[in-house]
Design a protein around this motif. Sequence first.
Motif, mmCIF file in Angstrom:
data_model
loop_
_atom_site.group_PDB
_atom_site.id
_atom_site.type_symbol
_atom_site.label_atom_id
_atom_site.label_comp_id
_atom_site.label_asym_id
_atom_site.label_seq_id
_atom_site.Cartn_x
_atom_site.Cartn_y
_atom_site.Cartn_z
ATOM 1 N N ASN A 1 15.697 -1.225 -23.346
ATOM 2 C CA ASN A 1 14.486 -0.470 -23.032
ATOM 3 C C ASN A 1 14.721 1.205 -22.543
ATOM 4 O OD1 ASN A 1 11.987 0.515 -22.278
ATOM 5 N ND2 ASN A 1 11.940 -0.493 -20.185
ATOM 6 N N PRO A 2 14.609 2.113 -23.288
ATOM 7 C CA PRO A 2 15.290 3.414 -22.776
ATOM 8 C C PRO A 2 14.079 4.040 -21.812
ATOM 9 C CG PRO A 2 13.881 3.592 -24.734
ATOM 10 C CD PRO A 2 14.306 1.960 -24.635
ATOM 11 N N ASP A 3 13.069 3.251 -21.389
ATOM 12 C CA ASP A 3 12.202 3.966 -20.603
ATOM 13 C C ASP A 3 11.716 3.283 -19.198
ATOM 14 O OD1 ASP A 3 11.158 5.747 -22.509
ATOM 15 O OD2 ASP A 3 10.263 4.357 -23.507
ATOM 16 N N TRP A 4 12.783 2.735 -18.879
ATOM 17 C CA TRP A 4 12.720 2.178 -17.405
ATOM 18 C C TRP A 4 12.589 3.589 -16.584
ATOM 19 C CZ3 TRP A 4 11.509 -2.650 -16.878
ATOM 20 C CH2 TRP A 4 12.143 -3.703 -17.602
ATOM 21 N N SER A 5 11.756 3.165 -15.571
ATOM 22 C CA SER A 5 11.753 4.587 -14.583
ATOM 23 C C SER A 5 12.826 4.770 -13.591
ATOM 24 C CB SER A 5 10.231 4.592 -13.885
ATOM 25 O OG SER A 5 10.032 3.289 -13.169
ATOM 26 N N ARG A 6 13.118 3.415 -13.101
ATOM 27 C CA ARG A 6 14.292 3.488 -12.033
ATOM 28 C C ARG A 6 15.366 2.552 -12.287
ATOM 29 N NH1 ARG A 6 11.065 3.924 -6.357
ATOM 30 N NH2 ARG A 6 12.949 4.926 -5.788
ATOM 31 N N VAL A 7 16.301 2.619 -11.323
ATOM 32 C CA VAL A 7 17.467 1.812 -11.578
ATOM 33 C C VAL A 7 17.132 0.555 -11.244
ATOM 34 C CG1 VAL A 7 19.750 0.939 -10.588
ATOM 35 C CG2 VAL A 7 19.329 3.424 -11.055
ATOM 36 N N LEU A 8 16.304 0.102 -10.206
ATOM 37 C CA LEU A 8 15.781 -1.101 -9.813
ATOM 38 C C LEU A 8 14.123 -1.288 -10.344
ATOM 39 C CD1 LEU A 8 17.331 -1.897 -6.544
ATOM 40 C CD2 LEU A 8 18.123 -2.617 -8.823
ATOM 41 N N ASP B 1 13.893 12.655 -17.222
ATOM 42 C CA ASP B 1 13.520 12.695 -18.668
ATOM 43 C C ASP B 1 14.517 12.882 -19.334
ATOM 44 O OD1 ASP B 1 10.773 12.408 -17.507
ATOM 45 O OD2 ASP B 1 10.459 14.485 -17.475
ATOM 46 N N GLU B 2 15.532 13.648 -19.067
ATOM 47 C CA GLU B 2 16.685 13.952 -19.899
ATOM 48 C C GLU B 2 17.486 12.680 -20.107
ATOM 49 O OE1 GLU B 2 15.174 17.542 -18.236
ATOM 50 O OE2 GLU B 2 16.039 15.628 -17.276
ATOM 51 N N GLN B 3 17.638 11.868 -18.983
ATOM 52 C CA GLN B 3 18.399 10.494 -19.323
ATOM 53 C C GLN B 3 17.510 9.638 -20.350
ATOM 54 O OE1 GLN B 3 18.697 9.790 -14.989
ATOM 55 N NE2 GLN B 3 20.904 9.484 -15.296
ATOM 56 N N LYS B 4 16.331 9.582 -20.125
ATOM 57 C CA LYS B 4 15.681 8.554 -20.870
ATOM 58 C C LYS B 4 15.539 9.067 -22.202
ATOM 59 C CE LYS B 4 12.145 8.634 -17.879
ATOM 60 N NZ LYS B 4 10.661 8.071 -17.412
ATOM 61 N N ALA B 5 15.696 10.570 -22.598
ATOM 62 C CA ALA B 5 15.629 10.979 -23.892
ATOM 63 C C ALA B 5 16.846 10.531 -24.531
ATOM 64 C CB ALA B 5 15.442 12.554 -23.752
#
Length: 496
Positions: free
Chosen positions: A78-85, A224-228
Amino acid sequence: MNEQTTRQPHSVKPLRVVVMGAGMAGILAGIKLREAGYGSVAIYEKAARVGGTWRENTYPGLTCDVPSHAYTYSFEPNPDWSRVLPPGAEVQAYFERTVEKYGISDMIRFNEEIIACVFEQGRWNLTMKSGLRDTADIIIAATGVLHHPSVPDIKGLPAFEGKAFHSSHWDHSVPLDGARVGVVGNGSTGVQIVSALAGRASKVSHFQRTAQWIFPVENPYFTDEQKAAFRADRALLHSLRYDPTYLSNVERFTNAILDADSPEIREIEAIALGHLERSVPDPALRAKLRPDYRVACKRLIYSPDYYQAIQHPNAALVTDGIECVEAKGIRTRDGKLHELDVLVLATGFKADQFMRPMNVVGRDGVKLNDVWAKRPRAYLAVAIPGFPNFFMLNGPTGPVGNFSLIDIAEQQWQYVSQLMDLVRNGVCNEVEATQAALDDYDQARIAAARKTVFGSGCNSWYLDAEGVPATWPWSQARFREAMAAPQMEHYTLSNA
């Protein structure tokens, strides 16, 4: 496997497979069964939605304590997790999306609670609370561990005039801002709730029976850059599930819990103790928060902010024992009445229930309740002698702790699917673990479990009724090796 189990089948038998539960493991089973071409599958779910414990728990502050990219199916990153936890709502949404993406909704029968599962004439006969009946060749018990709330027997609880509920049955109609909230229980759930409500409620009283070890952790947002980048590079996304730092931490923690006197456990204890010393300057409060047992004897709590929350002007740690509940709040043994508007029981779950109170009856009328009268037992956590073609995911004595149960379930599925193939391919009609295999496994497991940190002297939900840790007491590597392929000498194959 021996020659009998590897011979080529004449044909593939059509089998009816029933999965108990549509939580994480039940969803996994449904997807894998469809991928393998099983055409007759039903997943019975007692609730109205998928998700298991993530559906049941919706309390403020709910957070997964396994890194998000490790708490995903290996086949569905899942590329769209918002946080590490990740917050609980995101985990629940992930499971719901996965069900839709893999098209297994048609397998699931919601609001159908299985009350009986009886083996008769070579098949499993199921009865639902609604009166619906079904018959199966193979059962996959994916009921999970944490779904039967443990409600404490506190004197006077029914007399409370405010709102009282278990943390897994959160009443979202109850206003919290400006309320006086009492939280009983200080495991991960209690810690997360207090952290979320300190500053919102006019007063949060955290009733602590036993201090907990809290390990420091950060929970940054993904940019946002990481998720992209995750979306653009599936290999990068996949690599996050096997992040060397995370795997190293898992290995260190595994080695630590296996030996209560290991250098690893002492290192973890030093980190947790240093975290307490640095975070809580008040010596009186710090003393109340300092555990008197070995680190990780209870499930280690990861929190980025509990120590800050409990020091909030509107928060209080209450360590005097609870005498009773009264109409206006909780009276502690020092005689003080802690007035409350809301009482939350963050008191955990009955971790020894699994599929019970369902009436499960195996070969020759053997009842699971009788087999498990002393303690829940299953060979390698997946199979029970006398219960043919009945397999468990995340069953008793499986690996627990601060690990991804998704990874554990996937390893178990690899093992179970090989046993199912024996029936499907006509090698046998029934497969079950031998009693000798279970007895040998359990004898070795109990001896090893007593030496783990879980058996070092504290009281926790890991312990069975006799105080034996109900856990896998060996390394993760040994578990993976055991799950790679069944040792067929430990099973009985029958064509009855």
